[in-house]
Design an enzyme around this catalytic site. Structure first.
Site, mmCIF file in Angstrom:
data_model
loop_
_atom_site.group_PDB
_atom_site.id
_atom_site.type_symbol
_atom_site.label_atom_id
_atom_site.label_comp_id
_atom_site.label_asym_id
_atom_site.label_seq_id
_atom_site.Cartn_x
_atom_site.Cartn_y
_atom_site.Cartn_z
ATOM 1 N N LYS A 34 45.947 34.023 -12.622
ATOM 2 C CA LYS A 34 45.410 35.074 -13.492
ATOM 3 C C LYS A 34 46.209 35.179 -14.797
ATOM 4 O O LYS A 34 46.538 36.257 -15.254
ATOM 5 C CB LYS A 34 45.410 36.406 -12.753
ATOM 6 C CG LYS A 34 44.522 36.397 -11.521
ATOM 7 C CD LYS A 34 44.485 37.725 -10.841
ATOM 8 C CE LYS A 34 43.659 37.785 -9.600
ATOM 9 N NZ LYS A 34 42.620 36.858 -9.381
ATOM 10 N N CYS A 35 46.487 34.050 -15.370
ATOM 11 C CA CYS A 35 47.347 33.958 -16.554
ATOM 12 C C CYS A 35 46.526 33.445 -17.734
ATOM 13 O O CYS A 35 45.556 32.703 -17.560
ATOM 14 C CB CYS A 35 48.488 32.983 -16.227
ATOM 15 S SG CYS A 35 49.637 32.646 -17.568
ATOM 16 N N ALA A 36 46.926 33.800 -18.927
ATOM 17 C CA ALA A 36 46.260 33.273 -20.123
ATOM 18 C C ALA A 36 46.371 31.750 -20.177
ATOM 19 O O ALA A 36 45.530 31.085 -20.792
ATOM 20 C CB ALA A 36 46.868 33.887 -21.379
#
Length: 182
Positions: A34-36
């Site tokens: 769930k990271c950029a």
């Protein structure tokens, strides 16, 4: 000492020695779902497929230390990678990469390849530095891993050659790896 002296646990709970990668060029990545930077999985998988038959291996270590971006369990992290990005390279159990509970492999990697500093002329790195100063200012200094998708390149003898920061995308260094494995 080399990375081959360490053990790690696969997402399925199987404990392995990293000595099984002896003789291969290896890219070690701390990951999160769930990271950029999560879309890097796509290019990491492409790089893996392009080079895996040329004495190259890639291994991912999910980590929840950065903005709680890997909240599930290890098997959930592995499933996410497979389902959303078609990842076929090995995904290991979740680890911590910084602090007193950092996995020994990541302690070693950071000692061998210190942080190069932020490139303030790079917009992505400038943003990353700002984000870290707000969320985890203790990681701004020293050789701590700054965020998910820090990558370490290891040669076939187990020597750590390079540290790629999260803003460095696989396409930025795929040629460097291809040259190394020739």
């Amino acid at each position: 000492m080399s990375i081959y002296e360490f053990e790690a646990v696969r997402a399925n709970g199987e404990k392995i020695s990293l000595s099984q990668y002896k003789g291969k060029t290896l890219l070690i990545v701390n990951t999160a779902s769930k990271c950029a930077y999560t879309p890097q999985f796509e290019d990491l998988q492409k790089l893996y497929l392009q080079l895996k038959d040329q004495n190259f291996e890639m291994i991912g270590f999910p980590c929840n230390q950065f903005g709680a971006q890997e909240p599930g369990d290890s098997q959930g992290a592995e499933e996410f990678c497979k389902l959303n990005y078609g990842v076929t390279f090995p995904i290991f159990a979740k680890v911590e990469v910084n602090g007193k509970d950092a996995h020994p492999l990541f302690q070693y990697l950071k000692e061998e390849m210190p942080f190069r500093g932020f490139d303030e002329s790079n917009g992505s790195e400038k943003f990353l530095k700002m984000m870290i100063s707000q969320k985890n200012p203790e990681w701004l200094t020293g050789d701590e891993i700054k965020w998910n998708f820090t990558k370490f390149l290891v040669d076939p003898s187990g020597t750590v050659l390079r540290r790629y920061e999260p803003s460095e995308e696989p396409r930025d260094f795929e040629q460097e790896i291809a040259e190394l494995i020739k």
